[in-house]
Design an enzyme around this catalytic site. Structure first.
Site, PDB file in Angstrom:
ATOM      1  N   HIS A  76      39.809   4.508 -10.807  1.00  0.00           N
ATOM      2  CA  HIS A  76      40.702   3.543 -11.454  1.00  0.00           C
ATOM      3  C   HIS A  76      41.086   4.053 -12.840  1.00  0.00           C
ATOM      4  CE1 HIS A  76      39.978  -0.406  -9.033  1.00  0.00           C
ATOM      5  NE2 HIS A  76      40.308   0.612  -8.270  1.00  0.00           N
ATOM      6  N   TYR A 205      40.521  -8.792 -15.459  1.00  0.00           N
ATOM      7  CA  TYR A 205      39.654  -9.619 -16.302  1.00  0.00           C
ATOM      8  C   TYR A 205      40.532 -10.750 -16.836  1.00  0.00           C
ATOM      9  CZ  TYR A 205      36.049  -5.942 -16.412  1.00  0.00           C
ATOM     10  OH  TYR A 205      35.078  -5.034 -16.078  1.00  0.00           O
ATOM     11  N   PRO A 296      27.176  -8.779 -17.907  1.00  0.00           N
ATOM     12  CA  PRO A 296      27.888  -7.843 -17.029  1.00  0.00           C
ATOM     13  C   PRO A 296      29.333  -7.523 -17.424  1.00  0.00           C
ATOM     14  CG  PRO A 296      27.553  -9.962 -15.937  1.00  0.00           C
ATOM     15  CD  PRO A 296      26.781 -10.010 -17.205  1.00  0.00           C
ATOM     16  N   LYS A 300      28.331  -2.309 -17.814  1.00  0.00           N
ATOM     17  CA  LYS A 300      27.545  -1.267 -18.481  1.00  0.00           C
ATOM     18  C   LYS A 300      26.121  -1.084 -17.949  1.00  0.00           C
ATOM     19  CE  LYS A 300      30.622   0.274 -21.084  1.00  0.00           C
ATOM     20  NZ  LYS A 300      31.230   1.430 -20.460  1.00  0.00           N
ATOM     21  N   TYR A 387      34.973   1.427 -22.409  1.00  0.00           N
ATOM     22  CA  TYR A 387      34.864   1.052 -20.993  1.00  0.00           C
ATOM     23  C   TYR A 387      34.571   2.292 -20.141  1.00  0.00           C
ATOM     24  CZ  TYR A 387      35.729  -1.776 -16.825  1.00  0.00           C
ATOM     25  OH  TYR A 387      35.583  -2.467 -15.647  1.00  0.00           O
TER      26      TYR A 387
END
Ligand code: FAD
Ligand code: DHB
Length: 400
Positions: A76, A205, A296, A300, A387
């Site tokens: 991704h 998100y 979460p 990570k 990220y």
């Protein structure tokens, strides 16, 4: 305890940390015995994380564990942030020059277990009565009763506590030795695994006045979705219909439809930030969730567990050759990354979750931050590099 067997490194816990450590040690010619309270089937089916940082993928490749990851992992190049009725893309490839890979923790665990067993590694599932002793000597002892009821006392050169947040290793440190930093959040995640193709090409998100929602996936025909719920929510009160209805509302966007399907699994996960320091005492070394937990949001936890053991394996190798310099630095080396990820996970969590419907100030601050990230290249780059993994583990592969 009486020591009647011997290994170089005793490992407690067959999660990602313990399994990868036993493999990395074997590659260095170091023998280990890994003990796990659960069955192999349970460990392989436990639904948890889904996203690997670029450095975690590099680490698994370098360790020779990536043949299925290379075939089935889904790369991704970014994520979507949804808020105030808009869905905006953050492009990791362009901003940070790195990607993440969707490859579930269940599959990482299956791959490493299969490899350890194929290599003749000692992995004892279904043990009871795990104990550690003699930690401040150079012959610590790992005690356990195997699945056939036979008691063992294993003399080791070192023990790795990879037994997760509720394990026995962290509590074995002397009273008052650890410094703990902890934050609990007033919400939890209700997660579902659904037998339906993902309705999105990349993770979404979503910050919504009714609470956070996340659309992730487990492969081309399986979706993984999460809803923010209250920390004391009861799973029985959430029918599949109610879950889909709530997901529809939190992802709603004109012209876009969330595909529904049979729910295969559902559970509620509490949210906590927790860091215990230092990560070692004498010859006992903690790795992964045994030492630290992150909420979460930001994916990570699994990546931190893998990063810890990438540092621990070469440090133990040196220790067994009589040089303790890397194990002495182990805790500090890991904690720089742990605290960076702890901050990032806290930041993502507080930016996207609703604390109280009455808190208009918080809502405006969250929206201001989301607008900033999706309009400023500098702000978006910060999210992208965290990220995808910071510091980049691939830049530190000399440690492995
Ligand atoms: P674990 O995977 O917890 O492994 C520890 C192992 O030790 C377990 O197999 C346990 O059975 C074993 N054990 C415990 N006690 C003993 C004992 N006394 N003797 C022998 N063995 C023992 N992270 C994300 O990034 N995204 C997510 O969506 C996500 N969801 C999660 C959901 C849940 C319910 C949990 C608990 C965690 C989740 N995480 C998630 C975090 C991520 O899965 C963990 O960070 C990761 O599993 C850490 O790996 P580990 O090897 O350190 O610990
Ligand atoms: C998943 C979990 C996360 O916590 C996250 O931030 C992204 C994806 C997952 O389980 O797929």
């Amino acid at each position: 305890m009486r020591a009647d067997m011997r290994t170089q490194v005793g490992i407690v816990g067959a999660g990602p940390a313990g399994l990868l450590l036993s493999h990395l040690l074997a590659q260095r010619g170091i023998d280990s015995v890994l003990v796990e309270i659960r069955s192999r089937e349970y460990c392989e089916a436990r639904q948890r994380a889904g996203v690997l940082e670029a450095g975690s993928v590099a680490l698994l490749r370098q360790a020779g564990l990536a043949s299925r990851l290379n075939q089935e992992g889904i790369e991704h190049g970014g994520i979507y942030l949804q808020f105030a009725g808009e869905r905006r893309h953050v492009d990791f490839r362009e901003l940070a020059g790195r990607t993440v890979t969707v490859y579930p923790q269940t599959e990482v665990v299956k791959d490493v277990i299969a490899r350890r067993l194929a290599d003749g590694g000692a992995v004892e599932f279904g043990v009871t009565g795990t104990e550690v002793a003699g930690l401040d000597t150079d012959r610590p002892v790992l005690g356990f009763t195997d699945a056939h009821g036979q008691r063992h006392e294993l003399a080791c050169d070192a023990i790795a506590g990879c037994d997760g947040f509720h394990g026995i290793c962290r509590p074995a440190f002397p009273a008052g030795y650890l410094t703990v930093r902890e934050r609990e959040y007033p919400y939890a995640w209700l997660g579902i695994l659904a037998d339906v193709p993902p309705s999105t090409d990349e993770l979404i998100y979503s910050r919504h006045p009714r609470g956070f929602a996340l659309h992730s996936l487990r492969g081309p025909v399986t979706s993984r979705l999460y809803l923010q719920v209250s920390h004391d929510e009861k799973i029985d009160e959430w029918t599949d219909e109610r879950i889909w209805d709530e997901l529809d509302r939190r992802f709603e966007l004109p012209g876009w439809t969330l595909q529904h399907g049979p729910v295969l699994d559902k559970n509620i996960t509490p949210m906590r930030s927790f860091v215990a320091t230092p990560m070692s005492y004498g010859r006992l070394f903690l790795a992964g969730d045994a030492a630290h937990i992150v909420p979460p949001t930001g994916a990570k936890g699994l990546n931190l567990a893998l990063a810890d053991v990438a540092v621990l394996a070469p440090a133990l190798d040196r220790l067994l050759r009589g040089d303790g310099s890397l194990v002495d630095a182990y805790s500090k080396t890991c904690l720089d990354r742990v605290w960076r990820s702890t901050h990032f996970s806290w930041w993502m969590t507080t930016m996207l979750h609703r604390t109280s419907a009455a808190d208009d100030m918080e809502a405006e601050l969250q929206l201001a931050q989301l607008r900033y990230i999706t309009s400023s290249r500098a702000a978006a780059t910060s999210l992208a590099e965290n990220y995808t993994g910071y510091p980049d583990l691939a830049a530190r592969t000399h440690l492995t």
